[in-house]
Design an enzyme around this catalytic site. Structure first.
Site, PDB file in Angstrom:
ATOM      1  N   CYS A   1     -44.893  -8.861  11.202  1.00 26.99           N
ATOM      2  CA  CYS A   1     -43.880  -9.392  12.133  1.00 26.99           C
ATOM      3  C   CYS A   1     -42.763  -9.957  11.258  1.00 26.99           C
ATOM      4  O   CYS A   1     -43.037 -10.677  10.285  1.00 26.99           O
ATOM      5  CB  CYS A   1     -44.506 -10.487  12.993  1.00 26.99           C
ATOM      6  SG  CYS A   1     -43.310 -11.411  13.988  1.00 26.99           S
TER       7      CYS A   1
ATOM      8  N   CYS B   1     -37.690  -5.562  13.881  1.00 30.63           N
ATOM      9  CA  CYS B   1     -38.761  -6.148  14.692  1.00 30.63           C
ATOM     10  C   CYS B   1     -39.888  -5.122  14.767  1.00 30.63           C
ATOM     11  O   CYS B   1     -39.668  -3.996  15.228  1.00 30.63           O
ATOM     12  CB  CYS B   1     -38.208  -6.442  16.085  1.00 30.63           C
ATOM     13  SG  CYS B   1     -39.415  -7.020  17.275  1.00 30.63           S
TER      14      CYS B   1
END
Ligand code: DGL
Length: 276
Positions: free
Chosen positions: A197, A87
């Site tokens: 992302c 992440c």
């Protein structure tokens, strides 16, 4: 001396079979898991999808650190030998603290500005990422380091993670939202779009329809898998069993959404609910 060498040898022998622990704010980090599982077929993996607390991108740095610590504790409890923070938002806000707090090696993921800066001809690259990533100190440092002579145009992908977490990828709503973020970048003449992302690689088929062919898309999945292998090898904890790895996914959110996203993978896996 010999005794310590003996201990070190046994320590790595005991550890090699442990899993690569991976966490993300939700289902997006499975894009990183796929690269890891392909690059290291004998490794066991455990994946935590913290969908209950997604999106991280809107949260404060303190909250992101707290959630990342919770996920790390759970992965260590589940016997991980290395932690992959799959992440960007958690990496850019929390990995420094995690590395200070735990002895286990950590691998992070950051927007791949470096390759974009190296290859751009128009000297303009777009970065699509969460607010949490774009506002982090680590992202600012990376931009300064690699993108001194080029223009980096940042766009916050508001709402994209939420739609992916709801399983709404191939929808008109997603296309509309993405088009509104990407069009201004095309008008500014970017030739690379960096996906900052880990959820966004699932949007590549839609992005390809929106972007002209000459604009390249760069994500960090392969680089993360490569780095994970290097660090496992350096620590002498690569799995040497030559036995196909096992892959277990835990989610504190929707099983259906996670299963749907994993469905395209040819690697076998287990998906379970877990409260964490
Ligand atoms: N996959 C996360 C990332 O790479 C999504 C962040 C979020 O939950 O907002 O940043």
């Amino acid at each position: 001396m010999l005794f310590f060498l003996f201990l070190a040898y046994h320590y790595s022998i005991l550890m090699y079979d442990q899993a690569i622990g991976i966490f993300d704010s939700g289902v997006g980090g499975t894009s990183i898991w796929k690269e890891i599982a392909q690059a290291m077929p004998y490794e066991n993996t455990i994946y935590l999808a913290d969908s209950k607390y997604a999106p991280y991108g809107k949260r404060s740095k303190e909250e992101i650190i707290e959630l990342s610590t919770k996920n790390t504790e759970k992965l260590l409890e589940l016997n991980s030998k290395i932690i992959v923070v799959a992440c960007n938002t958690a990496t850019t806000n929390a990995i420094k603290i995690l590395r200070e707090q735990y002895d286990v090696p950590f691998i992070g993921i950051e927007p791949a500005i470096k390759p974009a800066a190296l290859h751009t001809k128009t000297e303009k690259v777009g970065v699509l990422a969460t607010r949490g990533t774009l506002s982090s100190d680590l992202f600012a440092k990376t931009s300064i380091r690699y993108a001194t002579n080029i223009e980096v145009i940042e766009v916050i992908g508001s709402g994209l993670v939420e739609l992916i977490e709801e399983g709404k990828i191939q929808t008109p709503e997603m296309k509309r939202l993405l088009t509104s973020y990407i069009r201004p970048l095309i008008e500014k003449n970017i030739d690379y779009l960096v996906l900052g992302c880990s959820h966004y690689p699932y949007l590549i088929p839609i992005l390809r329809k929106i972007l002209p062919d000459h604009i390249g898309i760069i994500d960090s999945g392969e680089a993360v898998a490569r780095q994970t292998k290097v660090i496992l090898s350096k620590n002498n904890i690569l799995n040497i069993s030559m036995k196909e790895g096992t892959h277990t996914f835990f989610t504190n959110g929707s099983l259906d959404v996670l299963q749907e996203i994993l469905k395209t993978s040819s690697i076998s896996y287990n998906v379970k609910n877990l409260s964490f």
